[in-house]
Design a protein around this motif. Structure first.
Motif: not given
Length: 124
Positions: A57, A74-78, A80, A92-94
């Protein structure tokens, strides 16, 4: 199972870096994707082998401990990953975190990280 040209070239390039590159700081390490453990979440990335990870990221990856810290926090959606050969991997992070236990079980891997990283987890 033999190596294809890309795998061989990647390994030779990695070994050359390890032998001839000077670290920029005392704790700098080469962090590489040695193999992608195939899963529904990473389809399309399974051919990435022996490839250096430069950033997550947009933040530089200087060693494996730093990468583990960035992934866990990391709590971003993605997520990278900027890799060498101008490759980018995006997950996708989750979904990636949720899939990790099944991936480990499928490949008979006891833990997502080594004992030394678990012992040094000041970020948790």
């Amino acid at each position: 199972m033999g190596m294809n040209d890309y795998e061989y070239e990647a390994l030779v390039k990695l070994l050359d870096k390890l032998l001839h590159s000077m670290p920029q700081s005392p704790d700098e390490q080469f962090v590489v994707v040695s193999q992608v453990l195939v899963s529904d979440i990473n389809i399309g990335y399974e051919d990435i082998v022996n490839t250096q990870v430069f950033a997550l990221n947009g933040k530089p990856v200087t060693n494996i401990r730093r990468l583990a810290e960035m992934v866990e926090n990391c709590d971003d959606e993605f997520v990278k990953l900027d890799l060498e050969y101008e490759q980018i991997a995006v997950l996708r992070t989750k979904a990636a975190k949720a899939a990790t236990p099944d991936i480990l079980a499928t490949h008979c891997i006891p833990s997502a990280m080594s004992a030394d990283l678990k012992a040094l987890r000041p970020w948790t």
